[in-house]
Scaffold this motif. Structure first.
Motif, PDB file in Angstrom:
ATOM      1  N   GLU A   1      10.700  31.204 -14.326  1.00  0.00           N
ATOM      2  CA  GLU A   1       9.641  31.387 -15.320  1.00  0.00           C
ATOM      3  C   GLU A   1       8.352  30.704 -14.866  1.00  0.00           C
ATOM      4  OE1 GLU A   1      10.589  30.375 -19.368  1.00  0.00           O
ATOM      5  OE2 GLU A   1       8.506  29.955 -19.893  1.00  0.00           O
TER       6      GLU A   1
ATOM      7  N   TYR B   1      18.741  33.146 -22.173  1.00  0.00           N
ATOM      8  CA  TYR B   1      17.501  32.924 -21.426  1.00  0.00           C
ATOM      9  C   TYR B   1      17.366  34.040 -20.386  1.00  0.00           C
ATOM     10  CZ  TYR B   1      13.872  29.999 -19.221  1.00  0.00           C
ATOM     11  OH  TYR B   1      12.711  29.509 -18.696  1.00  0.00           O
ATOM     12  N   LEU B   2      16.614  33.836 -19.335  1.00  0.00           N
ATOM     13  CA  LEU B   2      16.352  34.887 -18.345  1.00  0.00           C
ATOM     14  C   LEU B   2      17.647  35.448 -17.758  1.00  0.00           C
ATOM     15  CD1 LEU B   2      13.377  33.332 -16.324  1.00  0.00           C
ATOM     16  CD2 LEU B   2      13.371  34.421 -18.570  1.00  0.00           C
TER      17      LEU B   2
ATOM     18  N   MET C   1       6.354  26.413 -22.884  1.00  0.00           N
ATOM     19  CA  MET C   1       7.142  26.295 -21.656  1.00  0.00           C
ATOM     20  C   MET C   1       7.812  24.921 -21.586  1.00  0.00           C
ATOM     21  SD  MET C   1       5.647  26.729 -17.794  1.00  0.00           S
ATOM     22  CE  MET C   1       4.993  25.079 -17.641  1.00  0.00           C
TER      23      MET C   1
ATOM     24  N   THR D   1      11.306  24.189 -23.104  1.00  0.00           N
ATOM     25  CA  THR D   1      12.563  24.476 -22.391  1.00  0.00           C
ATOM     26  C   THR D   1      13.380  23.195 -22.229  1.00  0.00           C
ATOM     27  OG1 THR D   1      11.374  24.193 -20.300  1.00  0.00           O
ATOM     28  CG2 THR D   1      11.726  26.452 -21.047  1.00  0.00           C
TER      29      THR D   1
ATOM     30  N   THR E   1      18.532  26.739 -21.711  1.00  0.00           N
ATOM     31  CA  THR E   1      17.782  27.172 -20.532  1.00  0.00           C
ATOM     32  C   THR E   1      18.351  26.535 -19.263  1.00  0.00           C
ATOM     33  OG1 THR E   1      16.215  25.375 -20.927  1.00  0.00           O
ATOM     34  CG2 THR E   1      15.619  27.545 -21.752  1.00  0.00           C
TER      35      THR E   1
ATOM     36  N   ALA F   1       4.446  31.714 -14.741  1.00  0.00           N
ATOM     37  CA  ALA F   1       3.793  31.193 -15.945  1.00  0.00           C
ATOM     38  C   ALA F   1       2.748  30.131 -15.616  1.00  0.00           C
ATOM     39  CB  ALA F   1       4.843  30.629 -16.907  1.00  0.00           C
TER      40      ALA F   1
ATOM     41  N   SER G   1       7.264  30.761 -22.089  1.00  0.00           N
ATOM     42  CA  SER G   1       5.813  30.891 -21.928  1.00  0.00           C
ATOM     43  C   SER G   1       5.302  32.152 -22.592  1.00  0.00           C
ATOM     44  CB  SER G   1       5.432  30.925 -20.446  1.00  0.00           C
ATOM     45  OG  SER G   1       6.141  29.966 -19.728  1.00  0.00           O
ATOM     46  N   GLN G   2       6.099  33.215 -22.455  1.00  0.00           N
ATOM     47  CA  GLN G   2       5.684  34.488 -23.066  1.00  0.00           C
ATOM     48  C   GLN G   2       5.660  34.374 -24.584  1.00  0.00           C
ATOM     49  OE1 GLN G   2       8.004  37.956 -21.924  1.00  0.00           O
ATOM     50  NE2 GLN G   2       7.212  39.068 -23.691  1.00  0.00           N
TER      51      GLN G   2
ATOM     52  N   ALA H   1      11.280  34.506 -21.713  1.00  0.00           N
ATOM     53  CA  ALA H   1      10.586  33.333 -21.183  1.00  0.00           C
ATOM     54  C   ALA H   1       9.840  32.629 -22.320  1.00  0.00           C
ATOM     55  CB  ALA H   1       9.619  33.750 -20.087  1.00  0.00           C
TER      56      ALA H   1
END
Lengths: 348, 107
Positions: free
Chosen positions: A322, B6-7, A305, A308, A314, A326, A258-259, A256
């Motif tokens: 996310e 990504y995720l 974030m 993205t 993404t 987030a 944000s992380q 992510a």
């Protein structure tokens, strides 16, 4: 519209078609540079329609692009000493990929533009070469059915086009992969940074003012210590979230954004604290220092974030997932930091 | 290193292999090499690499592919949630009233 890249015209059965230069001038480079910094970016356009590059004839290839000037320039600069027709679609000045995603670089516009420019009468073949990233907007089989032109999806990057054409329209797997390498990430930073800086111009004076008002040592002393420390942290958050996170994206832990931004923000806060307290000799109580360990990473995570939107890999489903955790975390972190900081000055 | 993912397990891409005619256009348009051909039919080999751009579904002539497409952009999600016209790079509006400086982010 004044279009200085037109250097003459080529005669065709439908009349003169404007001939364009394959060399970029200083003003083209300057325009690209400005667009990268967000200056005039939403109005950086080329007139839609048919153009001639070199001395194309009825058998020359037809290359299709968007009317964002940067897209147009990337295409024509790769074509020195070659001959081709360039068909520019009206995408409202948006680049190929984004316009395809929104449907303006789409089947309808392509068919309309072919009819409008009477491409049928200019070339004898019935083939078009589109950038691969037009795929989200253009259905090749529908174009064939509606207007008889066969759509060939060329490479992602315009600079691979000469090789693609020379090898019989064969794209290597690398030409078909959208990467997000260091250079690709770095050129996207200025636009992000400019928009974040605009916001901070509104916020920073507020922090300076509060830094002065809450200080026990007097207003100006407070501005120069607490206010300055606040400004350093906010600028640090911008640096962490909008510059360092994009640059270090593949190496920061987690998937992510944000992380990644949160981690970069914590590291940056640590550096700013050490720099401010020990090097600049800014006196801060523990509560205010703690406050910035909430606020700065929260802002950094938020900015990361937002990157993205600039990234090339993404998915919307992923971004939504996310954001579910987030955004609340960023809001809570930001509020906690603000309460600690304001509280440490006026309440506690 | 350059293969960024990504995720995991979020992507909405679906392939109905029964409908696939094996034309392989999905392999051509996919910018992240999600598909491979297996016995003359497309197969999803790298689902997590999918960014839901929708190029494959748009170009599949036999409608074997579905995906909920959209721009993976936080600013756009926020704007949608707030009921504003999506910003992000990809704002397309009527030509004459392009708001100055909606260029919030991306691309």
């Amino acid at each position: 519209m004044n279009q200085p890249f037109i250097i003459g015209s080529v005669q065709t059965p439908i009349g003169d078609v404007p001939k364009i230069s394959s060399e970029l001038s200083w003003s083209d480079h300057w325009g690209n540079f400005k667009a990268r910094w967000g200056v005039g970016r939403m109005h950086y356009t080329v007139d839609p329609g048919l153009y001639a590059l070199g001395e194309p004839n009825e058998q020359s290839p037809v290359l299709v692009t968007a009317n964002y000037k940067m897209s147009f320039d990337r295409l024509r600069e790769t074509f020195s000493n070659r001959h081709a027709w360039i068909l520019v679609l009206d995408t409202n000045g948006i680049n190929v990929w984004c316009a395809a995603g929104k449907g303006t670089f789409g089947t309808d516009e392509l068919v309309r533009r072919i009819e409008f420019s009477r491409l049928n009468d200019v070339v004898s073949h019935r083939e078009l070469i589109l950038p691969q990233l037009a795929g989200p907007g253009v259905a090749a089989y529908k174009v064939k059915k509606r207007i008889g032109f066969k759509v060939i999806f060329g490479p992602i990057q315009a600079r691979d086009l000469p090789k693609f054409l020379d090898t019989g329209m064969k794209a290597t797997p690398e030409m078909r992969r959208k990467t997000f390498r260091m250079y690709e990430r770095v050129i996207l930073i200025p636009v992000e940074l400019v928009s974040a800086l605009k916001w901070s111009l509104l916020i920073l004076p507020g922090f300076l003012l509060l830094g002065g008002l809450g200080a026990s040592s007097g207003f100006w002393q407070g501005v120069l210590s607490d206010g300055l420390f606040a400004v350093l942290n906010m600028l640090g958050a911008l640096l962490a979230g909008a510059v360092l996170t994009p640059i270090l994206l593949p190496w920061l832990p987690g998937r992510a954004f944000s992380q990644k931004g949160l981690i970069m923000g914590l590291i940056t806060t640590l550096f700013i604290t050490l720099f401010g307290v020990f090097y600049l000799d800014i006196r801060q109580d523990y509560l205010s220092i703690l406050a910035w360990f909430f606020l700065t990473p929260a802002v950094s995570a938020f900015l990361a974030m937002n990157f993205t939107g600039a990234s090339t890999y993404t998915s919307l489903s992923g971004v939504k997932k996310e954001m579910q955790w987030a955004v609340p975390l960023e809001i809570v972190g930001g509020m906690a930091g603000l309460i600690l900081w304001v509280g440490s000055r006026f309440i506690f | 290193m350059e293969k960024m993912i990504y995720l995991k397990n979020v992507v909405t891409l679906q392939l109905n292999e029964k409908n696939c005619t094996g034309c392989s256009i999905c392999m051509v348009v996919c910018p992240h090499a999600v598909f491979i051909m297996n016995n003359g039919r497309a197969q999803i080999s790298n689902r997590d690499a999918c960014m839901e751009c929708g190029a494959c579904a748009m170009n599949c002539p036999s409608e074997a592919l579905t995906v909920e497409t959209g721009v993976g952009c936080a600013a756009a999600v926020i704007n949608t949630a707030l009921g504003r016209e999506g910003s992000c790079c990809c704002i397309i509006e009527a030509k004459n009233d392009l708001p100055k400086d909606q260029s919030k982010s991306c691309c």
